[in-house]
Scaffold this motif. Structure first.
Motif, mmCIF file in Angstrom:
data_model
loop_
_atom_site.group_PDB
_atom_site.id
_atom_site.type_symbol
_atom_site.label_atom_id
_atom_site.label_comp_id
_atom_site.label_asym_id
_atom_site.label_seq_id
_atom_site.Cartn_x
_atom_site.Cartn_y
_atom_site.Cartn_z
ATOM 1 N N LEU A 151 -2.520 0.015 -4.544
ATOM 2 C CA LEU A 151 -2.255 -1.329 -4.013
ATOM 3 C C LEU A 151 -1.410 -2.035 -5.055
ATOM 4 O O LEU A 151 -1.835 -2.176 -6.201
ATOM 5 N N HIS A 172 0.893 -1.156 0.000
ATOM 6 C CA HIS A 172 0.000 0.000 0.000
ATOM 7 C C HIS A 172 0.937 1.213 0.000
ATOM 8 O O HIS A 172 1.679 1.436 0.960
ATOM 9 N N TYR A 218 -7.050 -7.428 2.273
ATOM 10 C CA TYR A 218 -6.669 -6.016 2.185
ATOM 11 C C TYR A 218 -7.786 -5.110 2.706
ATOM 12 O O TYR A 218 -8.960 -5.350 2.439
#
Length: 595
Positions: free
Chosen positions: A398, A227, A492
């Motif tokens: 991402l 991230h 995530y």
């Protein structure tokens, strides 16, 4: 007779450009005057006075033209163009596509049709090359080019007394290197300051500071996913959910050093470039003049890519060692493509590793040919995973770090993902040149329209952006299907989804494929939620989105959705397909997938 050929290309990743340049070299060997240009660099009004043109184009997104032919595309499809305006033009269209995507070679087919409407004479049927073929695109390109040259040479024969330039003879390089005696400050691609006040672009990217770079998968998980946040304060960058951020990576330092050693180049030395021919395009705008060898190799030449066949064709012209010359000639030939795939494509051998395998030929390489031999590093695109409404002056992504093994001793690494993963802002300021471009996903403007999003893995990135944007605007009719391998290892943004769920802003459905004996994927969850989905789509005009890997997931989700139409709506299989087609046509079904 003017024996001139114009080769125009529309290329997103560089493959169509490489093929266009290959056709250009073949034209030179047939002693034709040739120009090779990107479609948007060419003044399209000049087409009416051209006599012979080859168009080479790929298809991007959901049947869209590449970025460097969009202006040409808009012009060519103007309704005001007279029907016979291209009646003097002999042309041929070659499409490069991938039949794994539904809009296979859509741009080439549509271009061919439009040229015919405008009166152009097609020398042969449109070529539809397919990446999915066992031998790749060349399985179609080779016979297509053979047929093209037979037609072209019948119309434009070789001048009397002249013969073809042999394949083993090197053609002149496009640029000449002029090395300078004094060394100035070395340029670096890490910081590329923006020069004009307009929004950043590929020619003027914005140098964004990396704010953080966190691993979001468990340390025990095989896949490293990051991230990453960038600071875009003062950039004039604006974006909405569904847009993408573009970046050009740099080569790894160890690869740059090895390349300079193999070619006996001093990385500190400076040079200027000069085109060798008036028909050659100007010096690439991304290269400063003067430029250091280190900057050229680190920031411009794609030395870590798996080389294309054209690389071996050019390398073969320098070979003096008999064994190496024979092998390179085999790899360059149509008959040797099986061998080339086994040597290069399957093990993902890089262009740098090829040089090390052919030491005698590498020793003969002249520096002037570097820009002919190596393509430019192409920009990579990432779905933006944040909204300016939730994170002002920031872009987040991402990123799955690409790393895998083949039979090669060293693990294979994705150039861009490895480069980005290596940037550590805790060690000091780090900058990445970037710009933003419109994505293919478009979200509804109407406040009350529900959205259903299916985003397994990093496919969830554009939906995180959409959810942040929609919730900031008070839109709470949101459904998300998220899938990954394990709840504890690669779930995530878990806390964000759960907070939204608690606040009544999101209906979340998860699929953890490896957490039980039977694998559960997002398509299974779509099937389970048939009643909800039918109500949202049939009664509330919901929009449906898919993002993620293009293998089995999109087809599986579509099949599950059609089943929902059948079980809940009482329609037949064919009617369910018609419903899905109608949703896609109206923009209420959208997908963004990649292979």
């Amino acid at each position: 007779m003017d024996r001139a050929l114009l080769v125009l290309y529309g290329s997103q990743t560089g493959t169509a450009q490489d093929t266009a340049e290959r056709i250009g070299r073949q034209a030179q060997r047939r002693r034709m005057r040739v120009r090779v240009e990107a479609l948007d660099s060419y003044n399209v009004a000049g087409l009416i006075s051209e006599s012979l043109v080859v168009f080479v184009c790929s298809t991007t997104g959901q049947g869209d033209p590449p970025d460097n032919m969009k202006n040409f595309w808009r012009f060519l499809f103007r309704k005001s163009l007279p029907a016979g305006s291209l009646c003097r033009l002999d042309c041929a269209v070659l499409g490069l596509g991938d039949s794994a995507y539904p809009k296979f070679n859509f741009v080439a087919k549509k271009l061919s049709k439009r040229l015919f409407q405008l009166g152009a004479n097609a020398l042969l049927p449109v070529g539809l090359a397919d990446d999915q073929h066992d031998l790749g695109a060349d399985a179609v390109i080779d016979p297509w080019l053979k047929a093209f040259w037979e037609k072209a040479l019948a119309l434009y024969p070789l001048p009397a007394g002249q013969s073809l330039i042999k394949d083993e003879e090197p053609l002149p390089p496009r640029y000449a290197f002029h090395f300078l005696d004094n060394i100035m400050n070395e340029s670096s691609c890490r910081v590329n300051a923006q020069e004009d006040s307009g929004p950043p672009s590929s020619t003027h990217p914005f140098s964004a500071r990396v704010v953080f770079n966190h691993r979001v998968t468990s340390p025990s998980h095989f896949q490293d996913v990051r991230h990453i946040e960038f600071d875009i304060s003062g950039s004039n960058i604006e974006f909405t959910a569904g847009d993408v951020v573009m970046m050009r990576p740099c080569n790894a330092q160890e690869d740059v050093d090895e390349f300079c050693q193999l070619l006996r180049l001093d990385p500190q030395s400076q040079f200027t470039l000069q085109p060798t021919d008036t028909s050659t395009a100007a010096v690439p705008s991304r290269l400063p003049q003067p430029c250091s060898v280190r900057h050229l190799v680190e920031c411009f030449l794609d030395i870590a890519a798996v080389p294309r066949r054209s690389f071996f064709e050019l390398l073969a012209t320098f070979a003096t060692n008999e064994l190496e010359r024979e092998k390179l000639a085999e790899f360059s030939s149509a008959q040797g493509q099986d061998e080339l795939h086994a040597y290069c494509n399957r093990p993902r051998r890089t262009a740098l590793e090829v040089l090390a395998d052919f030491p005698h030929t590498t020793a003969e390489l002249k520096v002037d040919y570097l820009l002919d031999l190596y393509p430019e590093i192409q920009p990579r695109s990432f779905s933006i995973a944040s909204s300016l409404l939730a994170h002002p002056n920031r872009i987040q992504i991402l990123l799955a770090v690409v790393r895998y093994r083949t039979r090669m001793q060293k693990p294979r690494r994705g150039l861009c993902s490895s480069w980005l993963a290596s940037l550590d802002p805790s060690q000091g300021d780090v900058y990445v040149p970037l710009w933003v471009k419109k994505g293919s996903l478009k979200f509804p403007r109407d406040r009350d329209t529900p959205v259903i999003m299916v985003g397994p893995g990093t496919g969830v990135a554009p939906f995180r952006s959409a959810l942040q944007e929609r919730i900031s605007q008070g839109r709470t009719a949101n459904v998300l299907f998220f899938g990954c391998r394990s709840e504890s290892k690669d779930f995530y943004c878990r806390s964000e989804w759960e907070e939204m769920e608690k606040a009544g802003q999101l209906i979340l459905s998860t699929a953890f494929s490896r957490d039980q004996e039977d694998k559960i994927y997002v398509q299974h969850r779509v099937r389970e939620q048939a009643k909800l989905l039918w109500d949202l789509i049939a009664n509330q005009n919901a929009f449906f989105y898919i993002a993620g890997n293009a293998k089995q997931m999109p087809t599986g989700v579509c099949d599950a959705l059609k089943e929902a139409f059948q079980t809940e709506g009482g329609v037949s299989d064919s009617e369910a397909q018609e419903m899905l087609d109608a949703l896609e046509k109206s923009g209420r079904f959208q997908s963004e997938t990649w292979s």
